[in-house]
Design an enzyme around this catalytic site. Structure first.
Site, short mmCIF file in Angstrom:
data_model
loop_
_atom_site.label_atom_id
_atom_site.label_comp_id
_atom_site.label_asym_id
_atom_site.label_seq_id
_atom_site.Cartn_x
_atom_site.Cartn_y
_atom_site.Cartn_z
N SER A 9 0.83 -1.20 0.00
CA SER A 9 0.00 0.00 0.00
C SER A 9 0.87 1.25 0.00
O SER A 9 1.67 1.49 0.91
CB SER A 9 -0.90 0.01 1.24
OG SER A 9 -1.49 1.30 1.35
N HIS A 33 -1.07 -1.29 -4.23
CA HIS A 33 -2.39 -0.97 -3.67
C HIS A 33 -2.51 0.55 -3.48
O HIS A 33 -1.67 1.17 -2.82
CB HIS A 33 -2.53 -1.70 -2.33
CG HIS A 33 -3.85 -1.55 -1.65
ND1 HIS A 33 -4.93 -2.36 -1.92
CD2 HIS A 33 -4.25 -0.71 -0.66
CE1 HIS A 33 -5.95 -2.02 -1.13
NE2 HIS A 33 -5.57 -1.02 -0.36
N ASP A 35 -4.81 3.57 -2.14
CA ASP A 35 -5.92 3.90 -1.24
C ASP A 35 -6.49 5.28 -1.57
O ASP A 35 -5.83 6.30 -1.36
CB ASP A 35 -5.44 3.89 0.22
CG ASP A 35 -5.23 2.48 0.73
OD1 ASP A 35 -6.16 1.67 0.62
OD2 ASP A 35 -4.12 2.19 1.22
N MET A 37 -9.24 7.96 -0.62
CA MET A 37 -10.15 8.34 0.48
C MET A 37 -10.67 9.75 0.26
O MET A 37 -9.93 10.64 -0.18
CB MET A 37 -9.39 8.30 1.81
CG MET A 37 -8.71 6.98 2.11
SD MET A 37 -8.02 6.95 3.76
CE MET A 37 -7.00 5.48 3.68
N HIS A 66 -8.26 0.83 -4.25
CA HIS A 66 -9.20 0.63 -3.13
C HIS A 66 -9.94 1.93 -2.88
O HIS A 66 -9.39 2.86 -2.31
CB HIS A 66 -8.39 0.18 -1.90
CG HIS A 66 -9.21 -0.04 -0.67
ND1 HIS A 66 -8.64 -0.20 0.58
CD2 HIS A 66 -10.55 -0.14 -0.48
CE1 HIS A 66 -9.59 -0.38 1.47
NE2 HIS A 66 -10.76 -0.33 0.87
N MET A 68 -12.27 4.18 -1.00
CA MET A 68 -12.98 4.40 0.27
C MET A 68 -13.68 5.75 0.12
O MET A 68 -13.29 6.76 0.73
CB MET A 68 -11.97 4.39 1.43
CG MET A 68 -11.49 2.99 1.77
SD MET A 68 -9.94 2.99 2.67
CE MET A 68 -8.81 3.13 1.30
N MET A 138 -11.66 -6.03 5.38
CA MET A 138 -10.85 -5.04 6.10
C MET A 138 -10.52 -5.59 7.49
O MET A 138 -11.41 -5.99 8.24
CB MET A 138 -11.60 -3.71 6.24
CG MET A 138 -11.72 -2.91 4.97
SD MET A 138 -10.15 -2.55 4.14
CE MET A 138 -9.30 -1.55 5.36
N ASP A 173 -6.64 -6.40 4.38
CA ASP A 173 -6.00 -5.08 4.36
C ASP A 173 -6.10 -4.46 5.75
O ASP A 173 -7.20 -4.26 6.27
CB ASP A 173 -6.74 -4.22 3.32
CG ASP A 173 -6.16 -2.82 3.16
OD1 ASP A 173 -5.10 -2.53 3.73
OD2 ASP A 173 -6.80 -2.01 2.43
#
Ligand code: DX5
Ligand code: ZN
Length: 212
Positions: A9, A33, A35, A37, A66, A68, A138, A173
């Protein structure tokens, strides 16, 4: 037995040297990965479409994205065009548009992933398990790197495994290190996201290899 994929990540990378930090893990794993957000679905803001596009320009790694974010459906086309290979979204954020969001990812010829937060039981997503390429369990509350692994999430891995066909990727994760990786793979996880464990280590190759 399925091969285990490690997906480092970049949340724990140095964003002022992102390209260089991606190159550090590139020789040792096939995935990275990312992330995303939005400060609404989770209490943190990270990166978005332009950064994914820039990453696509510097690496051939499989971009594991990913999301979010609230209303993921709205952004599937943009992340697909930016170069994501897999788009994972949260069941809790898609609300009644889970099926439509999966379809949209498929229409873009990308791999589809569905994730649940620690408080969401596997039963809620049971009907989607064999409609996606990946289920992300998660093992921390999403939002930040460097948190402690929630051991009570491990039974969900087993549950997903028992409901899935052999091609499903079961990803975990949050709080993954040498010890927790083993706990997860023993239950059937075959894709491990790790941020702080990899990027805070003094020997990245060794850290990645210690997970599999
Ligand atoms: C948390 C993110 C994770 C995070 C994991 O919401 O989804 O991908 O980077 O970080 P570590 O491995 O440090 O727990
Ligand atoms: Zn993540």
């Amino acid at each position: 037995m399925n091969k285990i994929i490690v997906s480092p990540s970049i949340l724990s990378a140095d964003f002022s040297n992102l390209g260089a930090d991606i190159k550090k893990v590139e020789p040792y794993c096939p995935w990275i990965h990312i992330d995303v957000m939005d400060g609404h679905f989770v209490p943190n803001i990270t990166i978005g479409v332009p950064v994914v596009k820039s990453i696509r320009n510097i690496t051939n790694l499989f971009l594991d994205t990913h999301l979010m974010i609230e209303n993921p459906l709205k952004y599937i086309d943009a992340f697909s065009s930016a170069g994501s290979n897999l788009i994972t979204f949260h069941y809790e954020a898609a609300l009644n548009k889970t099926e439509e969001t999966i379809d949209r990812i498929r229409q873009n010829n990308k791999k589809a992933g569905l994730s649940i937060k620690p408080d969401t039981p596997v039963e809620e997503i049971e009907q989607y398990i064999n409609k996606v390429d990946l289920i992300l369990i998660m093992t921390v509350e999403p939002g930040f790197g460097g948190q402690t692994f929630k051991e009570d999430q491990v039974e969900k891995i087993k549950k997903v495994k028992s409901l899935s066909d052999s091609n499903l990727i079961i990803q975990v994760d949050g709080g993954i290190n040498q010890k927790t990786a083993k706990i997860c793979t023993e239950q059937g996880a075959n894709c491990l996201v790790a941020g702080s464990y990899i990027y805070n280590s003094t020997n990245i190759k060794q850290a990645i290899e210690s997970l599999i």
